[in-house]
Design a protein around this motif. Sequence first.
Motif, mmCIF file in Angstrom:
data_model
loop_
_atom_site.group_PDB
_atom_site.id
_atom_site.type_symbol
_atom_site.label_atom_id
_atom_site.label_comp_id
_atom_site.label_asym_id
_atom_site.label_seq_id
_atom_site.Cartn_x
_atom_site.Cartn_y
_atom_site.Cartn_z
ATOM 1 N N GLY A 6 0.810 -1.214 0.000
ATOM 2 C CA GLY A 6 0.000 0.000 0.000
ATOM 3 C C GLY A 6 0.840 1.260 0.000
ATOM 4 O O GLY A 6 0.515 2.242 -0.684
ATOM 5 N N LEU A 7 1.930 1.245 0.748
ATOM 6 C CA LEU A 7 2.837 2.391 0.763
ATOM 7 C C LEU A 7 3.506 2.589 -0.590
ATOM 8 O O LEU A 7 3.606 3.702 -1.100
ATOM 9 C CB LEU A 7 3.918 2.207 1.835
ATOM 10 N N ALA A 8 3.955 1.489 -1.191
ATOM 11 C CA ALA A 8 4.696 1.570 -2.447
ATOM 12 C C ALA A 8 3.829 2.060 -3.593
ATOM 13 O O ALA A 8 4.311 2.766 -4.491
ATOM 14 C CB ALA A 8 5.295 0.208 -2.789
ATOM 15 N N THR A 9 2.566 1.686 -3.591
ATOM 16 C CA THR A 9 1.688 2.004 -4.716
ATOM 17 C C THR A 9 0.786 3.207 -4.457
ATOM 18 O O THR A 9 -0.083 3.518 -5.261
ATOM 19 C CB THR A 9 0.822 0.777 -5.071
ATOM 20 N N MET A 10 1.001 3.892 -3.360
ATOM 21 C CA MET A 10 0.247 5.108 -3.062
ATOM 22 C C MET A 10 0.548 6.163 -4.119
ATOM 23 O O MET A 10 1.665 6.269 -4.614
ATOM 24 C CB MET A 10 0.654 5.604 -1.675
ATOM 25 N N SER A 11 -0.447 6.968 -4.465
ATOM 26 C CA SER A 11 -0.202 8.040 -5.428
ATOM 27 C C SER A 11 0.665 9.118 -4.793
ATOM 28 O O SER A 11 0.743 9.251 -3.570
ATOM 29 C CB SER A 11 -1.525 8.648 -5.896
ATOM 30 N N ALA A 12 1.315 9.912 -5.632
ATOM 31 C CA ALA A 12 2.154 11.000 -5.131
ATOM 32 C C ALA A 12 1.322 12.039 -4.384
ATOM 33 O O ALA A 12 1.778 12.604 -3.382
ATOM 34 C CB ALA A 12 2.907 11.651 -6.286
ATOM 35 N N VAL A 13 0.119 12.291 -4.857
ATOM 36 C CA VAL A 13 -0.764 13.254 -4.182
ATOM 37 C C VAL A 13 -1.090 12.767 -2.773
ATOM 38 O O VAL A 13 -1.052 13.542 -1.794
ATOM 39 C CB VAL A 13 -2.050 13.469 -5.005
ATOM 40 N N GLU A 14 -1.391 11.480 -2.643
ATOM 41 C CA GLU A 14 -1.667 10.913 -1.315
ATOM 42 C C GLU A 14 -0.419 10.943 -0.438
ATOM 43 O O GLU A 14 -0.491 11.266 0.755
ATOM 44 C CB GLU A 14 -2.158 9.479 -1.450
ATOM 45 N N MET A 15 0.719 10.603 -1.030
ATOM 46 C CA MET A 15 1.965 10.573 -0.252
ATOM 47 C C MET A 15 2.241 11.913 0.410
ATOM 48 O O MET A 15 2.506 11.990 1.614
ATOM 49 C CB MET A 15 3.148 10.213 -1.149
ATOM 50 N N THR A 16 2.199 12.970 -0.389
ATOM 51 C CA THR A 16 2.556 14.280 0.162
ATOM 52 C C THR A 16 1.554 14.726 1.231
ATOM 53 O O THR A 16 1.940 15.395 2.195
ATOM 54 C CB THR A 16 2.668 15.329 -0.948
ATOM 55 N N ALA A 17 0.295 14.349 1.066
ATOM 56 C CA ALA A 17 -0.692 14.665 2.110
ATOM 57 C C ALA A 17 -0.345 13.950 3.411
ATOM 58 O O ALA A 17 -0.429 14.534 4.509
ATOM 59 C CB ALA A 17 -2.096 14.280 1.644
ATOM 60 N N HIS A 18 0.071 12.686 3.304
ATOM 61 C CA HIS A 18 0.447 11.929 4.500
ATOM 62 C C HIS A 18 1.777 12.404 5.076
ATOM 63 O O HIS A 18 1.967 12.381 6.298
ATOM 64 C CB HIS A 18 0.512 10.438 4.180
ATOM 65 N N PHE A 19 2.703 12.829 4.207
ATOM 66 C CA PHE A 19 3.949 13.400 4.730
ATOM 67 C C PHE A 19 3.647 14.655 5.559
ATOM 68 O O PHE A 19 4.244 14.880 6.606
ATOM 69 C CB PHE A 19 4.896 13.776 3.585
ATOM 70 N N ALA A 20 2.698 15.449 5.061
ATOM 71 C CA ALA A 20 2.370 16.708 5.730
ATOM 72 C C ALA A 20 1.757 16.483 7.103
ATOM 73 O O ALA A 20 2.069 17.215 8.060
ATOM 74 C CB ALA A 20 1.435 17.537 4.865
ATOM 75 N N ASP A 21 0.874 15.469 7.225
ATOM 76 C CA ASP A 21 0.265 15.230 8.545
ATOM 77 C C ASP A 21 1.039 14.187 9.361
ATOM 78 O O ASP A 21 0.601 13.795 10.440
ATOM 79 C CB ASP A 21 -1.222 14.857 8.413
ATOM 80 N N ARG A 22 2.156 13.719 8.783
ATOM 81 C CA ARG A 22 3.107 12.842 9.461
ATOM 82 C C ARG A 22 2.517 11.481 9.821
ATOM 83 O O ARG A 22 2.968 10.813 10.765
ATOM 84 C CB ARG A 22 3.709 13.531 10.688
ATOM 85 N N THR A 23 1.522 11.049 9.060
ATOM 86 C CA THR A 23 1.001 9.695 9.239
ATOM 87 C C THR A 23 1.817 8.665 8.462
ATOM 88 O O THR A 23 1.719 7.465 8.725
ATOM 89 C CB THR A 23 -0.470 9.615 8.805
ATOM 90 N N VAL A 24 2.601 9.139 7.484
ATOM 91 C CA VAL A 24 3.499 8.294 6.706
ATOM 92 C C VAL A 24 4.788 9.082 6.518
ATOM 93 O O VAL A 24 4.753 10.305 6.345
ATOM 94 C CB VAL A 24 2.897 7.930 5.332
ATOM 95 N N SER A 25 5.931 8.409 6.518
ATOM 96 C CA SER A 25 7.203 9.109 6.341
ATOM 97 C C SER A 25 7.817 8.784 4.982
ATOM 98 O O SER A 25 7.593 7.685 4.430
ATOM 99 C CB SER A 25 8.190 8.722 7.441
ATOM 100 N N PRO A 26 8.600 9.699 4.416
ATOM 101 C CA PRO A 26 9.298 9.414 3.161
ATOM 102 C C PRO A 26 10.202 8.196 3.240
ATOM 103 O O PRO A 26 10.355 7.467 2.245
ATOM 104 C CB PRO A 26 10.104 10.695 2.922
ATOM 105 N N VAL A 27 10.801 7.936 4.385
ATOM 106 C CA VAL A 27 11.669 6.764 4.516
ATOM 107 C C VAL A 27 10.844 5.478 4.458
ATOM 108 O O VAL A 27 11.245 4.494 3.820
ATOM 109 C CB VAL A 27 12.490 6.838 5.822
ATOM 110 N N GLU A 28 9.684 5.477 5.107
ATOM 111 C CA GLU A 28 8.813 4.301 5.036
ATOM 112 C C GLU A 28 8.420 4.003 3.588
ATOM 113 O O GLU A 28 8.459 2.847 3.138
ATOM 114 C CB GLU A 28 7.536 4.536 5.851
ATOM 115 N N VAL A 29 8.046 5.057 2.872
ATOM 116 C CA VAL A 29 7.663 4.893 1.466
ATOM 117 C C VAL A 29 8.847 4.391 0.648
ATOM 118 O O VAL A 29 8.727 3.451 -0.147
ATOM 119 C CB VAL A 29 7.125 6.220 0.892
ATOM 120 N N HIS A 30 9.993 5.013 0.838
ATOM 121 C CA HIS A 30 11.185 4.615 0.090
ATOM 122 C C HIS A 30 11.499 3.143 0.295
ATOM 123 O O HIS A 30 11.755 2.393 -0.658
ATOM 124 C CB HIS A 30 12.383 5.473 0.510
#
Length: 476
Positions: A6-30
């Motif tokens: 789910g993390l790997a296939t998340m859209s970029a728009v969703e990713m940045t929203a989650h990065f902003a509210d800190r529910t997901v981290s760029p390292v986790e996604v990477h």
Amino acid sequence: MYSEQGLATMSAVEMTAHFADRTVSPVEVHDAVQSVIEAREGVLNAFWVRDPAESRKAAAASEARWAAREPLGPIDGVPVTLKENIARRGVPMPSGNAGVEPVVPERDAPITERVLESGGSILGSTVMPDWGMLSSGVSSRHGITRSAWNPGWTTGGSSSGAGAAAAGGYGPLHVGSDIGGSIRLPGTWLGLATLKPSDGRVPLDTPYLGRAAGPMARTVADLALLMRVLSRPDARDWTSLPAQDIDWSRPAGEVRGLRVGLHLDAGCGGPRDPEVVEAVRRAADVFASAGATVEPVEPFMSQELLDDLDLFWRVRSWNDLRKLSPEAALRVHPYIMGWCREGADVPGTRVLQCYQQIMRIQALTVAATLPYDIVLSPVAPVAAFAAEQPMPFMEPGKTMSHIGFTAPYNMSGQPAATVNCAFTADGRPIGVQISGRRFDDLGVLQAAAWYEDNRPAESVPRWPDDALLSQEGQTP
């Protein structure tokens, strides 16, 4: 909590929203994306160069910026891949060709600089076929790049690695290049959303007649997000458009009253698969049912125009081939060798005639499409073919028989997008091409976003899972 997939296939728009509210981290996604790459790359063969340790450092730096609420830009922390012909300082650029000594750039291309300035985590450089002149994933240097839908099917080309990465779940954002269809052909054969922008919209460090670079993704919203980054002017590209305040995030509007052209016969090239034609006709029906006025567009290309464009490219590539030593030339893909040799010793008067024909293509394309807000057409006349096959039509003289719908927009400089609109009976994706007037990239993306939101449920891609990757060797 999201699964690794789910993390790997998340859209970029969703990713940045989650990065902003800190529910997901760029390292986790990477790390999740790297797990997908490790599982699939042995089959897909999308990368020329990748450095997971370096891209993880970039993700960690992004995580710190998000924690401080100081992201560098709209894609900070989002995984990105770049086609191997987009310069990255110190990374060799062989252009998919085993016969050349790779250029090692001393400076990043404008595209690379814009991605880094915006905080994107560059995963690596994706592969392409020899000199970008094969519409497949076949390369003398890299071997065969395969579709995540079925490894027996082509990815299309020349942005083959970028397309394989997008379809395979190697993160959400990928940059390809296109001189006759090289972004949009992987788009149709892999079920992707893609955009070949207007000439000059995305600055290049080596501009050339018809060449463009643009985003490839799974969603139109992600194309728009990446265009916010890529479309900034750069003085190194003397064709670069001036700065423009374009709200790329503007949502899709209504299509009622939109004048839509329906172009089903290119007037040249190989035979059209009835499934492809019918899929595009049904896409037009979706626009019509919402109040758009759909009118047929008559063929405006001819076989003579397409053949002369092909000859112009053969001469250009022959000039590259003849610079190689005899030993090096033998390492070039045999199909490209034969194709280039047809450009040997062509008189200058004939080359000039081909150039004048390209100007004719420009004029005809603009004139035929100017009455319409957008034009819908097939991307290619056929669906995906066998991965090992260099081109969709292999008969002598049929080299460019698949680009009658795409190449005109390279020559005219008009924007053109793809969105998946159907599947063949055996499951191969079919994309619809949505082109627009010169410089109306936003209008094209809005129409593509509207169609993406309103297309029939059966045309929405259900992206391949790992089970499909055990099917290596199957053919369409």
